[in-house]
Write a protein that holds these residues in place. Sequence first.
Motif, PDB file in Angstrom:
ATOM      1  N   LYS A  93      14.897  45.097  13.346  1.00  0.00           N
ATOM      2  CA  LYS A  93      14.469  45.143  14.748  1.00  0.00           C
ATOM      3  C   LYS A  93      13.855  46.508  15.057  1.00  0.00           C
ATOM      4  O   LYS A  93      14.480  47.543  14.815  1.00  0.00           O
ATOM      5  N   CYS A  94      12.659  46.484  15.568  1.00  0.00           N
ATOM      6  CA  CYS A  94      12.020  47.721  16.018  1.00  0.00           C
ATOM      7  C   CYS A  94      12.719  48.175  17.291  1.00  0.00           C
ATOM      8  O   CYS A  94      12.902  47.385  18.215  1.00  0.00           O
ATOM      9  N   GLU A  95      13.096  49.435  17.332  1.00  0.00           N
ATOM     10  CA  GLU A  95      13.862  49.917  18.475  1.00  0.00           C
ATOM     11  C   GLU A  95      13.015  50.023  19.737  1.00  0.00           C
ATOM     12  O   GLU A  95      13.533  50.198  20.821  1.00  0.00           O
ATOM     13  N   ARG A  96      11.715  49.963  19.572  1.00  0.00           N
ATOM     14  CA  ARG A  96      10.864  50.110  20.752  1.00  0.00           C
ATOM     15  C   ARG A  96      10.421  48.755  21.305  1.00  0.00           C
ATOM     16  O   ARG A  96      10.531  48.504  22.508  1.00  0.00           O
ATOM     17  N   CYS A  97       9.920  47.891  20.435  1.00  0.00           N
ATOM     18  CA  CYS A  97       9.386  46.613  20.939  1.00  0.00           C
ATOM     19  C   CYS A  97      10.319  45.441  20.686  1.00  0.00           C
ATOM     20  O   CYS A  97      10.049  44.331  21.119  1.00  0.00           O
ATOM     21  N   TRP A  98      11.418  45.663  19.990  1.00  0.00           N
ATOM     22  CA  TRP A  98      12.432  44.656  19.700  1.00  0.00           C
ATOM     23  C   TRP A  98      11.949  43.540  18.776  1.00  0.00           C
ATOM     24  O   TRP A  98      12.670  42.594  18.516  1.00  0.00           O
ATOM     25  N   LEU A 154      10.915  52.474  14.013  1.00  0.00           N
ATOM     26  CA  LEU A 154       9.846  51.742  14.699  1.00  0.00           C
ATOM     27  C   LEU A 154       8.979  50.963  13.720  1.00  0.00           C
ATOM     28  O   LEU A 154       8.851  51.318  12.555  1.00  0.00           O
ATOM     29  N   CYS A 155       8.351  49.925  14.273  1.00  0.00           N
ATOM     30  CA  CYS A 155       7.414  49.146  13.484  1.00  0.00           C
ATOM     31  C   CYS A 155       6.069  49.867  13.449  1.00  0.00           C
ATOM     32  O   CYS A 155       5.817  50.777  14.263  1.00  0.00           O
ATOM     33  N   GLY A 156       5.228  49.433  12.562  1.00  0.00           N
ATOM     34  CA  GLY A 156       3.923  50.073  12.389  1.00  0.00           C
ATOM     35  C   GLY A 156       3.086  49.991  13.657  1.00  0.00           C
ATOM     36  O   GLY A 156       2.381  50.934  14.027  1.00  0.00           O
ATOM     37  N   ARG A 157       3.190  48.839  14.369  1.00  0.00           N
ATOM     38  CA  ARG A 157       2.404  48.679  15.587  1.00  0.00           C
ATOM     39  C   ARG A 157       2.824  49.720  16.627  1.00  0.00           C
ATOM     40  O   ARG A 157       1.983  50.350  17.268  1.00  0.00           O
ATOM     41  N   CYS A 158       4.109  49.910  16.781  1.00  0.00           N
ATOM     42  CA  CYS A 158       4.588  50.864  17.787  1.00  0.00           C
ATOM     43  C   CYS A 158       4.207  52.292  17.404  1.00  0.00           C
ATOM     44  O   CYS A 158       3.861  53.106  18.275  1.00  0.00           O
ATOM     45  N   VAL A 159       4.267  52.591  16.117  1.00  0.00           N
ATOM     46  CA  VAL A 159       3.894  53.926  15.663  1.00  0.00           C
ATOM     47  C   VAL A 159       2.435  54.190  16.041  1.00  0.00           C
ATOM     48  O   VAL A 159       2.085  55.248  16.579  1.00  0.00           O
TER      49      VAL A 159
HETATM   50 ZN   LIG Z   1       7.595  47.908  17.629  1.00  0.00          ZN
END
Ligand SMILES: [Zn+2]
Length: 969
Positions: A938-943, A958-963
């Motif tokens: 689970k990405c801590e930013r976008c879940w 974080l996931c790559g998209r959020c980064v």
């Molecule tokens: Zn994310």
Amino acid sequence: MTEQTRPDADARPSYKDTLNLLETGFGMRANAIQREPELQALWRERGIDLEMGLSNPGPVFTLHDGPPYANGALHMGHALNKVLKDIINKHRLMQGRQVRFVPGWDCHGLPIELKVLQAMDQEQRRALTPLKLRKKAAAYARKQVEGQMAGFKRWGIWADWDHPYLTLQKEYEAAQIEVFGTMALKGHIYRGLKPVHWSPSSRTALAEAELEYPDGHTSPSVYVAFPAVEAPQQLRAALQDQGVDLPADGDSLQSTLQVAIWTTTPWTLPANLAVSVNDRLDYCLADDGRGRLLIVAADLRDTLSEKLGLPLAAKAVVKGALLAGLAYRHPLLDRHSPVVIGGDYITTESGTGLVHTAPGHGVDDFNTGRKHDLPVLCPVDEAGTLTEEAGPFAGLNVLKDANPAIIEALEAAGALLLQESYGHRYPYDWRTKKPTIFRATEQWFASVEGFRNEALAAIDAVEWLPASGRNRIEAMVAERGDWCISRQRTWGVPIPVFYHRSSGEVLLNADSIAHIQALIAEHGADVWWEKDESELLPPSHQGEAAQWRKGTDTMDVWFDSGSSWAAVASQRDGLSYPADLYLEGSDQHRGWFQSSLLTSVAVNGQAPYRTVLTHGFALDEKGRKMSKSLGNVVDPMVIIEGGKNQKQEPPYGADVLRLWVSSVDYSADVPIGAGILRQLADVYRKVRNTARYLLGNLHDFDPGRDAIPVEALPLLDRWMLQRTAVVLDEISEAFERYEFFRFFQLLQNYCVADLSNFYLDIAKDRLYVSAPNDRRRRSCQTVMALIIERLAGAIAPVLCHMAEDIWQNLPYAVAEDSVFRRGWPVVPDTWRNESLNAPMQQLRDLRGAVNRVLEECRGRQELGASLEAAVRVDARSASLQSALTWLADHGDPEVDGLRDWLLVSQLQLGGEPWAELLASDDANPLAVIEVARARGEKCERCWHYESDIGQHADHPSLCGRCVAVLKRR
Ligand SMILES: [Zn+2]
């Protein structure tokens, strides 16, 4: 927007600031007690009301206000009526019509006169002159108007409050005199006799409200036989068929056939002019064992046989209709009279089923007499003394010695069947506590007969909503008798006539009318009581003032309010006559709709309205009438401001009251109560929260800078605009047809199903997670801005305060300083794209089906947020398959991803069935649906659950998209 999936501050405090969160001054709670008056003050300051509509380019729209009575507190009936009118006016105004709404009040009449009298003691009443009474009544009425007006304003009603019409205004009274005068000059006004409640003890006519019915009243009732002198051929034939041969007309018939009647007022017998029967009842000829056949109602034969002590053997039975034309001899006076058909008021509950009819002494008698052209004989003077017309009984008093003398005479004539004292409700004078009588007096009438056909034609030309209204008023006007327009009261507009002191001749002509009208226009109707004949008479008659006496009657208050088209609609600037719309309770077919129609047709040959809309009445939640004794009265002010116990009766604000009005099918009676209010408050909150969500996500959006052209928007956004266009079309149509409950349903469905649960639910990721300036976010904001402005417009006629609150909280500049200046929402053609409907419906259905499977997992505690899930969809139906292809081919890669629409972390279309499932639906004709736990972390930013978490040293959770987003911020 389900709470579980909202990435909020608790997720990871360190990334909270990197999300685009809601920001708006538009509160979650309405705080209506404070906010609504603020918004009303803003309207006042900026001149935002119906006045601004007067410069509109469209045609004039006139909703002519039916005047409420200026007495008492406002109730739910007022709320239903005035809010409906206001919804219509605001809608028409926003449509560009020139709208002026002049609020009215009905100020004359007995209830106010009684209020004034009740506030005085005996001594004060005795010293009261008509003029003093009128001053007090006027002051009372104005005070009441003030109170009601304050209430209407608090409801958010827009009207020309500074220039209302009151039926006590001099210009109004003058216009009413003109209506009366025109009708008189056209020959529609005449003077005639009519029975009224009369108090011999105070020598005056009384209104229903001045009567009391004390316990214990008994009357000397008598059963009397009237000898028949003539029997019609049809009756004879019918009796022959049953073996009864009547003797020839004349003496032998008199002793054989007699008509039995019963009365509790023997003193009215000298005024008897007919016997009435009900044509549908059975009557029997009963042998009394003494050679007489008595006619009595068949159902009463047994009872009467016992009561009169006569055998009353039935010899024949005929319908009442056959008795018409029978003639009888008055047992006490030298007079023959007919048996006539009365009406349904003739029953077999008491008496004989045949009714002694004295048109001068009873309302039913009078009406039956009118039908059969009987004279109105009234041999009783003001003091209750029988006159010369009563023959041998002249000089006797009807409440004292008349009854015994008449009973004795009946006995002597052999006409008395029985005398017994009879206890019943009987009206007494509320002041003197003495019995009253019905007595025919000289009254003024409008001859409906003179213009009935014109009135019926006018009804035909009007649009009646609902359509059943046409039949109601048509039947009433077709059947109604002449309109008695005079009252023996002080608080009203005078009937402007003079009587010659010796000859009784009436002075009523163009001269006299014009003179009095001018005096009243200048001084008000008080002038009639202030000045004497020498000034009130027209110049041509002022020299002979001593010979004339001014009348003391006033006009029926229905004539007052029925003249409002003349005093207001056709006289004031910015109004049209006929008015576009009259809107009142459905009881006004008998009242104001009709009195207005009659005066307008009599004067101008046309109805005063083009369309008449009616509403039902407010009942409690169980469908009962509201009453103090039942304790079920709902007070509109308590709905707005809350009750004594604010937990039980919270302050909902005027908008919830208005929302109630929009929610009901007002063509019938409408319920209101605590439970209904709670539901309405819930709907109100849903709309408010939807608006708040839209506003809160626009805080950094400037349409001039950030908007994406409609043509370039992703499919989801294009569809949302298309959907909005359809909903707005439907709402417009609902307003156009005055079907506000459809607006209420459409609004609810749009806010909940289309926006909250679908478009905005999907949009969260775009709005919160994207970089502020990302195209996928700006495109969504573009749609939200377009929608919020139109949503505010569409709710403005009903939820006027919320709509303005939205407008004042728009986070970007708009040209109009009020939602009402923007006008009715219009939709550009670029929004419309019907080709989106079919594939989007397929995909929404699929989303519903997937959500049901996810819900099943949640119910078993196997899944929390839907983002914890992976879903496989294997399309079964061809239409879904083509919708999926359409989305893949035409969808925006950043926005129109089905995975995002389903709010899941992974989506697989087609392919092999999965092995490890949480749940599945393989019975759905749309598609096979499988749900498994999402792979990755689970990405801590976008879940979202992604496989690329941990690959970035700076942001290991974080996931790559959020980064990538964080880099762009
Ligand atoms: Zn994310």
